[in-house]
Write an enzyme that holds these catalytic residues in place. Structure first.
Site, PDB file in Angstrom:
ATOM      1  N   TRP A 130       0.801  -1.230   0.000  1.00 42.82           N
ATOM      2  CA  TRP A 130       0.000   0.000   0.000  1.00 42.82           C
ATOM      3  C   TRP A 130       0.831   1.275   0.000  1.00 42.82           C
ATOM      4  O   TRP A 130       0.318   2.348  -0.305  1.00 42.82           O
ATOM      5  CB  TRP A 130      -0.894   0.029   1.247  1.00 42.82           C
ATOM      6  CG  TRP A 130      -0.127  -0.259   2.508  1.00 42.82           C
ATOM      7  CD1 TRP A 130      -0.014  -1.473   3.141  1.00 42.82           C
ATOM      8  CD2 TRP A 130       0.678   0.649   3.259  1.00 42.82           C
ATOM      9  NE1 TRP A 130       0.812  -1.367   4.240  1.00 42.82           N
ATOM     10  CE2 TRP A 130       1.245  -0.071   4.341  1.00 42.82           C
ATOM     11  CE3 TRP A 130       0.968   2.008   3.144  1.00 42.82           C
ATOM     12  CZ2 TRP A 130       2.092   0.517   5.283  1.00 42.82           C
ATOM     13  CZ3 TRP A 130       1.815   2.596   4.067  1.00 42.82           C
ATOM     14  CH2 TRP A 130       2.369   1.851   5.125  1.00 42.82           C
ATOM     15  N   ASN A 131       2.127   1.209   0.351  1.00 45.37           N
ATOM     16  CA  ASN A 131       2.845   2.452   0.645  1.00 45.37           C
ATOM     17  C   ASN A 131       3.159   3.294  -0.597  1.00 45.37           C
ATOM     18  O   ASN A 131       3.242   4.517  -0.515  1.00 45.37           O
ATOM     19  CB  ASN A 131       4.111   2.171   1.456  1.00 45.37           C
ATOM     20  CG  ASN A 131       5.053   1.222   0.768  1.00 45.37           C
ATOM     21  OD1 ASN A 131       4.657   0.347   0.000  1.00 45.37           O
ATOM     22  ND2 ASN A 131       6.344   1.355   1.053  1.00 45.37           N
ATOM     23  N   LYS A 154      -2.819  -8.599  -7.126  1.00 48.45           N
ATOM     24  CA  LYS A 154      -3.406  -8.702  -5.789  1.00 48.45           C
ATOM     25  C   LYS A 154      -2.816  -7.548  -4.985  1.00 48.45           C
ATOM     26  O   LYS A 154      -1.664  -7.609  -4.556  1.00 48.45           O
ATOM     27  CB  LYS A 154      -3.077 -10.053  -5.149  1.00 48.45           C
ATOM     28  CG  LYS A 154      -3.848 -10.322  -3.841  1.00 48.45           C
ATOM     29  CD  LYS A 154      -3.250  -9.567  -2.672  1.00 48.45           C
ATOM     30  CE  LYS A 154      -4.095  -9.709  -1.416  1.00 48.45           C
ATOM     31  NZ  LYS A 154      -3.899  -8.616  -0.465  1.00 48.45           N
ATOM     32  N   HIS A 155      -3.605  -6.494  -4.805  1.00 51.42           N
ATOM     33  CA  HIS A 155      -3.096  -5.317  -4.114  1.00 51.42           C
ATOM     34  C   HIS A 155      -3.389  -5.417  -2.620  1.00 51.42           C
ATOM     35  O   HIS A 155      -4.135  -6.294  -2.168  1.00 51.42           O
ATOM     36  CB  HIS A 155      -3.716  -4.050  -4.703  1.00 51.42           C
ATOM     37  CG  HIS A 155      -2.784  -2.897  -4.772  1.00 51.42           C
ATOM     38  ND1 HIS A 155      -1.842  -2.630  -3.792  1.00 51.42           N
ATOM     39  CD2 HIS A 155      -2.626  -1.910  -5.709  1.00 51.42           C
ATOM     40  CE1 HIS A 155      -1.164  -1.559  -4.120  1.00 51.42           C
ATOM     41  NE2 HIS A 155      -1.605  -1.096  -5.278  1.00 51.42           N
ATOM     42  N   SER A 157      -4.997  -4.755   0.949  1.00 50.08           N
ATOM     43  CA  SER A 157      -6.434  -4.700   1.225  1.00 50.08           C
ATOM     44  C   SER A 157      -6.935  -3.304   1.569  1.00 50.08           C
ATOM     45  O   SER A 157      -8.133  -3.040   1.465  1.00 50.08           O
ATOM     46  CB  SER A 157      -6.780  -5.659   2.360  1.00 50.08           C
ATOM     47  OG  SER A 157      -6.082  -5.316   3.543  1.00 50.08           O
ATOM     48  N   GLY A 206       6.627  -6.551  -0.166  1.00 54.91           N
ATOM     49  CA  GLY A 206       5.890  -6.573   1.085  1.00 54.91           C
ATOM     50  C   GLY A 206       6.775  -6.947   2.254  1.00 54.91           C
ATOM     51  O   GLY A 206       7.993  -6.742   2.230  1.00 54.91           O
ATOM     52  N   SER A 207       6.170  -7.522   3.248  1.00 57.60           N
ATOM     53  CA  SER A 207       6.869  -7.835   4.487  1.00 57.60           C
ATOM     54  C   SER A 207       7.730  -9.085   4.344  1.00 57.60           C
ATOM     55  O   SER A 207       7.520  -9.917   3.446  1.00 57.60           O
ATOM     56  CB  SER A 207       5.861  -8.051   5.614  1.00 57.60           C
ATOM     57  OG  SER A 207       5.135  -9.253   5.404  1.00 57.60           O
ATOM     58  N   GLU A 228      10.803  -8.217  -3.081  1.00 58.90           N
ATOM     59  CA  GLU A 228      11.379  -6.986  -2.525  1.00 58.90           C
ATOM     60  C   GLU A 228      10.706  -6.784  -1.183  1.00 58.90           C
ATOM     61  O   GLU A 228       9.531  -6.446  -1.107  1.00 58.90           O
ATOM     62  CB  GLU A 228      11.131  -5.806  -3.471  1.00 58.90           C
ATOM     63  CG  GLU A 228      11.992  -4.599  -3.131  1.00 58.90           C
ATOM     64  CD  GLU A 228      11.260  -3.549  -2.318  1.00 58.90           C
ATOM     65  OE1 GLU A 228      11.435  -3.558  -1.072  1.00 58.90           O
ATOM     66  OE2 GLU A 228      10.536  -2.739  -2.898  1.00 58.90           O
ATOM     67  N   CYS A 262      10.383   1.116   2.188  1.00 61.77           N
ATOM     68  CA  CYS A 262      11.385   0.066   2.414  1.00 61.77           C
ATOM     69  C   CYS A 262      12.800   0.616   2.272  1.00 61.77           C
ATOM     70  O   CYS A 262      13.707   0.172   2.978  1.00 61.77           O
ATOM     71  CB  CYS A 262      11.177  -1.081   1.426  1.00 61.77           C
ATOM     72  SG  CYS A 262       9.638  -1.972   1.646  1.00 61.77           S
TER      73      CYS A 262
END
Length: 454
Positions: A130-131, A154-155, A157, A206-207, A228, A262
């Site tokens: 989302w960032n 798939k973005h 939520s 993502g995480s 990433e 990130c």
């Protein structure tokens, strides 16, 4: 199940959309599979014309799209406008250079003719955060589509509006049906999709936790993945640095996007000669930030994107202070509507503290004091992450030598870490693997096929 957009500044609901059921997911997969054959056979010139058309629409709709970003995830409006500009740039970049990048590579062997051909793999699943709700998608989608692959998105939520707007942009630009589709599904469903035979590769930003799960699923299915993940980038200020300039850029590098990046500088490693002057200038810059509505031009500190992210950040700050970090400024949520956190500086961060080891995803800076330059390099590399790094020295040769020894995917001398369509981007260690952008980026979405003709 519903996906809800909440304005981080007002905490008001701004929209809801229904999640896909199993029938709609299957329809999307089948349609993407059908599109993969047609798009792979589409001449490259037509594929790149689509990117040009998308770039044009990004620019003509820039104001509207930037407002959507700001209201849905809280980014400063100026930064949202710049994000849309960058998405148009990456479309133009691959439209201009894809022909050269995907051209057959002739190799001299004993055969009459030997070459490597770069061919599409098929449908890619893009799991995006989302960032940077537009840029992260376009960083993946532009080269993937140019290379001949359809994309299922798939973005995150909390940004369904951005996800649907991206799909709409491609349709308006004349993209074939089902070339880029948004899947309104949960993370667990996306992980399960990785194993579907119609998915030929997966790219995730993502995480670290999500990356491990997706990498395991891709490995079990024997298909490529690009990850990433998080970062805890070192920002090293050497004895001969221009401290004032370094502190000015450091504030931007740490507080850009509310610190939710990130590749934001997170660990500020200072040698004795630069430490006190840098800290004073950096503290002043942090305290000068103005919280408020990110749609207003005077605002320089936006809210965090979600309330749980603010709570997690505060817990990391409190745990670091309890273990001996010195609070220089900030250290608390702001008493106002919205998910705001005060710009925070922690000095004397050391091993054992969250601020030393963990990614701080928000406006919090960790100051780490080194004994000397050699110790600064040791501290910079003392991390489970390895995304980016920055070093400051007025001697460019000295700075480059230091940067070469930093263990990360990209290192910058006398500048903040940033992504650029012309340069490959990615990390090592727990920051992931694979590369996007540049020549390596487009070829990540290809089968590098060897051909030998006797």
């Amino acid at each position: 199940m519903m996906f809800t957009s909440i304005n981080p500044t007002t905490e008001a609901c701004i929209g809801q959309v229904s999640a896909f059921d199993s029938r709609r997911i299957e329809q999307a997969l089948a349609a993407a599979q059908g599109a993969s054959v047609l798009w792979a056979e589409t001449p490259l010139a037509e594929r790149t014309r689509l990117l040009v058309s998308v770039g044009e629409r990004l620019r003509t709709q820039q104001e509207t799209l930037a407002t959507l970003i700001t209201t849905e995830m809280g980014k400063l409006r100026a930064e949202a406008l710049a994000e849309i500009d960058k998405c148009a740039w990456v479309c133009d970049y691959y439209a201009e250079h894809a022909e050269r990048m995907l051209a057959d590579e002739l190799i001299d062997t004993d055969a009459t003719r030997s070459l490597v051909a770069y061919q599409p793999l098929g449908v890619w699943l893009a799991i995006m955060p989302w960032n940077f709700p537009f840029w992260q998608v376009f960083r993946c989608a532009a080269p993937a589509l140019a290379a001949g692959n359809p994309v299922l998105l798939k973005h995150a939520s909390n940004v369904p509006g951005c996800a649907l707007a991206i799909e709409r942009l491609f349709r308006e630009a004349g993209a074939p049906d089902c070339l880029l589709q948004t899947l309104l599904i949960a993370g667990e469903q996306a992980e399960a999709l990785v194993g579907d035979a119609r998915i030929r590769g997966v790219s995730l930003t993502g995480s670290e936790t999500a990356g491990r799960r997706v990498a395991a699923a891709a490995g079990a299915s024997i298909k490529p993945s690009i990850l990433e993940l998080g970062g805890s980038d070192a920002f090293v200020v050497l004895a001969d640095a221009d401290v004032e300039q370094a502190a000015t850029v450091a504030a931007k590098a740490r507080f850009l996007n509310g610190g939710q990046s990130c590749i934001a500088a997170k660990r500020f490693i200072l040698v004795p000669e630069s430490a006190d002057a840098f800290l004073a200038a950096f503290k002043a810059a942090a305290e000068a930030l103005i919280p408020g509505d990110p749609l207003l031009p005077e605002t320089t500190l936006p809210p965090l994107a979600r309330s749980d992210l603010r709570d997690q950040l505060h817990a990391q700050v409190q745990a670091s202070i309890a273990k001996g970090a010195r609070l220089v400024t900030g250290g608390a949520s702001l008493e106002r509507p919205g998910w705001f956190y005060a710009p925070t500086v922690l000095d004397a961060c050391a091993p054992g503290m969250p601020a030393y080891h963990e990614e701080l995803f928000g406006p919090v800076a960790a100051i780490i004091r080194a004994r000397d330059e050699a110790d600064a390099l040791r501290l910079a590399n003392d991390s489970d992450f390895g995304l980016g790094g920055s070093v400051w020295s007025q001697d460019r040769t000295r700075g480059e030598a230091f940067a070469r020894r930093m263990q990360c995917g990209c290192a910058f001398v006398n500048d903040m870490v940033k992504s650029d369509p012309r340069l490959p981007f990615g990390g090592i260690r727990n920051s992931g693997y694979g590369r996007e952008l540049g020549l390596l980026g487009i070829r990540s979405f290809c089968n590098a096929k060897t051909l030998c003709i006797q």
